[in-house]
Design an enzyme around this catalytic site. Structure first.
Site, PDB file in Angstrom:
ATOM      1  N   LYS A 100      23.956 120.470 -23.911  1.00 12.56           N
ATOM      2  CA  LYS A 100      25.022 119.816 -23.860  1.00 12.56           C
ATOM      3  C   LYS A 100      25.347 118.655 -24.940  1.00 12.56           C
ATOM      4  O   LYS A 100      25.618 117.717 -24.420  1.00 12.56           O
ATOM      5  CB  LYS A 100      25.322 119.351 -22.488  1.00 12.56           C
ATOM      6  CG  LYS A 100      25.392 120.533 -21.460  1.00 12.56           C
ATOM      7  CD  LYS A 100      25.634 119.626 -19.843  1.00 12.56           C
ATOM      8  CE  LYS A 100      25.646 120.715 -18.833  1.00 12.56           C
ATOM      9  NZ  LYS A 100      24.346 121.516 -18.713  1.00 12.56           N
ATOM     10  N   ARG A 101      25.044 119.124 -26.066  1.00 15.74           N
ATOM     11  CA  ARG A 101      24.909 117.937 -26.959  1.00 15.74           C
ATOM     12  C   ARG A 101      26.481 117.692 -27.309  1.00 15.74           C
ATOM     13  O   ARG A 101      27.527 118.597 -27.431  1.00 15.74           O
ATOM     14  CB  ARG A 101      24.381 118.655 -28.458  1.00 15.74           C
ATOM     15  CG  ARG A 101      22.845 118.676 -28.142  1.00 15.74           C
ATOM     16  CD  ARG A 101      22.220 117.669 -27.620  1.00 15.74           C
ATOM     17  NE  ARG A 101      20.513 117.729 -27.862  1.00 15.74           N
ATOM     18  CZ  ARG A 101      19.968 117.349 -27.024  1.00 15.74           C
ATOM     19  NH1 ARG A 101      20.098 116.372 -26.090  1.00 15.74           N
ATOM     20  NH2 ARG A 101      18.431 117.451 -26.992  1.00 15.74           N
TER      21      ARG A 101
END
Length: 281
Positions: A100-101
């Site tokens: 989930k960058r």
């Protein structure tokens, strides 16, 4: 637009056709390690990861390690994640790294280099990214992914209660934010009728009618859909059509507790993976 045979979307579709639509979430949180009689240490992580991979390889279309559960053990835990990704790659198992960058510019590009550049220590076939700094903020990751036959899944409609505050909100031209993200994913992923794009969406299986009501089905008709929320979180086979409608065939059923609770016996894990694959096929 014709897609290369080694594009992530094509490889993912091939894996789903061969092994079914289950994505095994590899989430070694403390309670699960305890249930498997493993210590909450890097050594416990390593034993858990090896057992899970051995049990599901060839039975699921991909594995989805949750990076946070490895990172919490520091460098030693990240080293276990590195080993898991390399072992899966050697066995031909697709990996979707749940990281989930979300950032902008050179920082987003650096995150992409860490996970999508061939030969990177933490190389995966695809990663999850957050587009809520603006859909275009994810472009450096998408560009690197497409260059190297990798994939990216953009968070679109998540199942957490606060998600609609942002995801359902309207842009200046009265477009739901989640639909704008879906449109951007479809444009970048270049999906065409009958072929999946390499830029997918994360859509929770517990979002009710929002996927269709907000128009994501029309905005991204060829995007693969990574769908958490099945199993322990309450969604089941009925939600395939109830939530996703005509695009149910694009859904990747992400299961962690519903699968891993069958462990630590490898044979039981394999049997559960086969049962779930048949149930959702």
């Amino acid at each position: 637009m014709s897609r290369s045979a080694d594009a992530f979307g094509a490889r993912l579709r091939e894996a789903v056709d061969a092994q079914g639509r289950i994505v095994a979430g590899i989430d070694p949180h403390a309670a699960l390690l305890q249930a498997w009689s493993l210590p909450d240490t890097p050594q416990g992580l390593a034993a858990f990861s090896r057992t899970a991979l051995d049990a599901v390889a060839g039975e699921v279309c991909a594995i989805k390690p949750q990076s946070a559960f490895y990172e919490r053990h520091g460098a030693a835990g990240v080293a276990v994640l590195e080993e898991l990704l390399a072992a899966a790659r050697a066995r031909g198992v697709l990996t979707i790294l749940d990281v989930k960058r979300g950032d902008i510019g050179s920082t987003m590009a650096a995150y992409a280099e860490a996970h999508l550049r061939p030969g990177a220590p933490l190389e995966a076939d695809a990663i999850t990214v957050s587009p809520y700094l603006g859909a275009g903020s994810t472009d450096p990751a998408v560009q690197l992914a497409l260059e190297h036959g990798k994939g990216v899944f953009l968070l679109a409609l998540t199942s957490n209660p606060d998600g609609p505050q942002v995801q359902h909100a309207l842009t200046r031209d009265d477009t739901p934010v989640a639909r704008e993200i879906a449109r951007h994913a479809e444009d970048l992923g270049s999906g065409v009728p009958g072929e999946w794009g390499s830029v997918g969406l994360v859509v929770g299986a517990t979002v009710g009618d929002a996927y269709r009501r907000l128009g994501l089905d029309r905005a991204a008709p060829w995007a693969p859909l990574l769908a958490p929320g099945f199993g322990a979180q309450g969604a089941g086979p009925a939600q395939m059509s109830e939530v996703f409608g005509d695009n149910a065939g694009h859904v990747l059923v992400s299961l962690s507790r519903g699968l891993l609770s069958a462990g630590p016996d490898p044979a039981a894990l394999t049997a559960r993976a086969r049962q779930l694959s048949a149930q959702y096929r």
